[in-house]
Write an enzyme that holds these catalytic residues in place. Structure first.
Site, mmCIF file in Angstrom:
data_model
loop_
_atom_site.group_PDB
_atom_site.id
_atom_site.type_symbol
_atom_site.label_atom_id
_atom_site.label_comp_id
_atom_site.label_asym_id
_atom_site.label_seq_id
_atom_site.Cartn_x
_atom_site.Cartn_y
_atom_site.Cartn_z
ATOM 1 C CG HIS A 112 5.671 1.886 -4.476
ATOM 2 N ND1 HIS A 112 6.330 0.683 -4.343
ATOM 3 C CD2 HIS A 112 4.473 1.497 -4.605
ATOM 4 C CE1 HIS A 112 5.379 -0.123 -3.899
ATOM 5 N NE2 HIS A 112 4.286 0.296 -3.889
ATOM 6 C CD GLU A 167 3.029 2.501 -1.251
ATOM 7 O OE1 GLU A 167 1.876 2.889 -0.791
ATOM 8 O OE2 GLU A 167 3.647 1.499 -0.985
ATOM 9 C CD GLU A 168 4.614 -1.676 -0.258
ATOM 10 O OE1 GLU A 168 3.921 -1.461 0.780
ATOM 11 O OE2 GLU A 168 4.329 -2.025 -1.300
ATOM 12 C CG HIS A 201 2.601 -6.220 0.873
ATOM 13 N ND1 HIS A 201 2.001 -5.377 2.058
ATOM 14 C CD2 HIS A 201 2.660 -5.475 -0.086
ATOM 15 C CE1 HIS A 201 1.982 -4.190 1.592
ATOM 16 N NE2 HIS A 201 2.333 -4.015 0.319
HETATM 17 ZN ZN LIG Z 1 2.561 -0.656 -3.693
#
Ligand SMILES: [Zn+2]
Length: 285
Positions: A100, A146-147, A244
């Protein structure tokens, strides 16, 4: 849960594995808690958590002040990015490799998921560089969003369905650009038996961790009876030291480890291209 007992906010210790100053971001799920009862939540770094814990032990009346300035912006139009090599014999049988494009805003998302994006493109490059002409269509899909809601993955599956495209295999890399160990597969027992018969080919390189389980978030919406979904499984030891967080940056990706992942993915894609999947072979007799 804490809100039910009168808490006014919640502080979480970041889930990375070492002591550092990089808080881990993510989303908070409140379930069916009414909006007015939802309390603010934040993750602090592991060093910060140690400090807070010590301060609370020394003085249980310690006051903690936190201020947040996060906000949700309006949606904007965005796109998946797709490139493919058309199959020479069965162009309508599609093999997808993907990662992604989006990332959390703290770092530059080099591991999550710049690594998967580069590896997916590299699968096509390696196939071309080897001179191999794939029988089936090999498609690299760089998924958007995606996130924050999986909209790229959902849209891709929706369009594939409306075009009646026949996807036989979809492989995702979204677990960091670390040394590959193998794959997890989401497929029928019959298909898994076929895949397992290839396992010894991966053994000399110690990339033969094959197991049934999850595949990947973005390829998930493609799930149907006659498809094999898979996820690359790299070494997970350091992933959450970067995932993240503000230190998910380019210099923390090891070139050699990243390339080994791409080569591992290419090997599996090659086998699926060469042999197809069990049920598709049956259809062809
Ligand atoms: Zn990811």
């Amino acid at each position: 849960e804490a809100g039910k007992y009168g808490a006014v906010g919640v502080i979480v210790r970041s889930v990375n594995l070492r002591l550092d100053d990089y808080p881990h971001t993510g989303s908070m799920s409140y379930g069916d808690t009414p909006v007015k009862n939802r309390i603010p939540a934040a993750a602090i770094s592991t060093n910060g958590a140690e400090l807070l814990s010590t301060a609370l032990k020394l003085n249980p009346k310690t006051k903690f002040f936190f201020k947040q300035n996060c906000k949700q912006y309006n949606d904007v139009q965005s796109y998946n990015v797709i490139g493919e090599i058309k199959g020479s014999t069965y162009p309508n049988e599609i093999i997808v490799v993907g990662g992604h494009l989006d990332s959390w805003d703290l770092g530059d998302g080099s591991h999550d998921d710049g690594a998967g994006v580069v590896q997916s493109m590299d699968v096509l490059r390696l196939i071309k560089a080897s001179g191999y002409k794939p029988k089936r269509t090999i498609r690299a899909v760089l998924f958007m969003n995606e996130e924050n809601g999986l909209r790229g993955g959902n849209k891709y599956a929706e369009v594939a369905k409306s075009k009646r495209e026949n996807h036989i295999f979809a492989l995702e890399s979204d677990a960091g650009g670390f040394s590959p160990r193998g794959f997890s597969f989401d497929c029928s027992t019959e298909n898994y038996e076929q895949i397992n018969s290839w396992r010894n080919l991966f053994k000399p390189y110690l990339i033969h961790l094959f197991e049934k389980g999850g595949s990947g978030a973005d390829v998930g919406p493609l799930k149907k009876d006659n498809i094999v979904l898979a996820g690359l499984r790299p070494d997970s030891q350091r992933y959450f030291d970067h995932h993240h967080a503000a230190n998910d940056t380019f210099e923390h990706v090891n070139k050699r480890e990243l390339e080994l992942g791409a080569a591992t993915m290419t090997s599996l894609v090659y086998l699926f291209d060469k042999y197809g999947i069990v049920s598709s072979k049956k259809i062809k007799g």
